[in-house]
Design a protein around this motif. Structure first.
Motif, PDB file in Angstrom:
ATOM      1  N   ALA A  52       1.175   7.909  -1.829  1.00 36.85           N
ATOM      2  CA  ALA A  52       1.597   6.656  -1.195  1.00 36.85           C
ATOM      3  C   ALA A  52       2.619   6.910  -0.101  1.00 36.85           C
ATOM      4  O   ALA A  52       2.786   6.080   0.802  1.00 36.85           O
ATOM      5  CB  ALA A  52       2.181   5.704  -2.242  1.00 36.85           C
ATOM      6  N   GLU A  66       0.545   1.872  -0.759  1.00 35.92           N
ATOM      7  CA  GLU A  66       1.292   1.733  -2.010  1.00 35.92           C
ATOM      8  C   GLU A  66       0.377   1.663  -3.227  1.00 35.92           C
ATOM      9  O   GLU A  66       0.831   1.837  -4.360  1.00 35.92           O
ATOM     10  CB  GLU A  66       2.172   0.473  -1.958  1.00 35.92           C
ATOM     11  CG  GLU A  66       3.321   0.566  -0.964  1.00 35.92           C
ATOM     12  CD  GLU A  66       4.284   1.688  -1.300  1.00 35.92           C
ATOM     13  OE1 GLU A  66       4.569   1.889  -2.497  1.00 35.92           O
ATOM     14  OE2 GLU A  66       4.739   2.385  -0.376  1.00 35.92           O
ATOM     15  N   GLU A  80      -6.831   4.687  -6.459  1.00 32.99           N
ATOM     16  CA  GLU A  80      -6.268   3.560  -5.722  1.00 32.99           C
ATOM     17  C   GLU A  80      -6.557   2.273  -6.493  1.00 32.99           C
ATOM     18  O   GLU A  80      -7.686   2.049  -6.933  1.00 32.99           O
ATOM     19  CB  GLU A  80      -6.907   3.483  -4.335  1.00 32.99           C
ATOM     20  CG  GLU A  80      -6.502   2.281  -3.502  1.00 32.99           C
ATOM     21  CD  GLU A  80      -7.304   2.176  -2.216  1.00 32.99           C
ATOM     22  OE1 GLU A  80      -7.134   1.168  -1.504  1.00 32.99           O
ATOM     23  OE2 GLU A  80      -8.112   3.095  -1.924  1.00 32.99           O
TER      24      GLU A  80
END
Length: 199
Positions: A52, A66, A80
């Motif tokens: 990230a 993020e 993810e």
């Protein structure tokens, strides 16, 4: 979604000593990148396993870096979360994506992952990314080697340079985190999105 085919925007501040498609065939290719990162191997390792911080969110399914996470052990996931708020976790998120699976991890030295990135995920190919770290004086020599092979409908002469650009961009972003402050300010004026230091 991964934008491998789109041209990359301005290069970030880092000295890439090698960056090229090093081999191609009718059903595969290899891309190789190397850079000197201005930090010790243990520091660079901790950053690598926190994607990230350096992987561009433009090359994601959620559009937000993020949402990346990586478990640095054999069988671990570079994954993810597909979520709309930071409070959502793997159980409450809308979905998730496995980009790669860890097949070798040696702290501060090497990380190898298997997975077909971006649009290659929908093809019958295997991709192997090997990230190597080696002390180089006060710096760390970091290499990214990504090998792809198998059946795919993308013409190799088109997809290989596109993948090469994206893999190179990620190493450049990683190195930029530790570039001398004056160099970063001179080039960009600010840190690229998704690469802020962890609290």
């Amino acid at each position: 979604m991964f934008r491998f085919i789109l041209p990359l925007v301005a290069a970030l501040s880092a000295t890439v000593v090698q960056a090229e498609v090093t081999n191609t065939s009718d059903n595969g290719f290899t891309v190789t990148h190397a850079a000197a990162v201005n930090a010790a191997p243990d520091v660079v390792w901790k950053t690598i396993i926190a994607p990230a911080r350096w992987w561009n969110g433009e090359h994601s399914f959620s559009g937000d870096a993020e949402n990346f996470y990586l478990v640095p052990q054999a069988g671990g996931c570079f994954c993810e979360l597909l979520r709309t708020t930071s409070e959502e976790n793997i159980k409450s998120a809308e979905g998730s994506v496995q980009h790669m699976r860890v097949i070798f991890a040696q702290n501060n030295k090497a990380l190898r992952m298997s997975g077909a990135l971006g649009p290659l995920q929908g093809e019958a190919v295997t991709g192997t990314l090997t990230i190597g770290l080696r002390p180089d004086g006060e710096n760390t020599a970091v290499s990214f080697v990504y090998k792809v092979g198998g059946y795919m409908e993308f013409p190799v002469d088109q997809i290989a340079p596109a993948v090469d650009a994206v893999i190179g961009e990620q190493l450049t972003r990683l190195a930029a985190l530790y570039a001398p402050e004056e160099d970063v300010e001179a080039e960009h004026g600010e840190e690229p999105e998704g690469t802020k230091e962890a609290e």
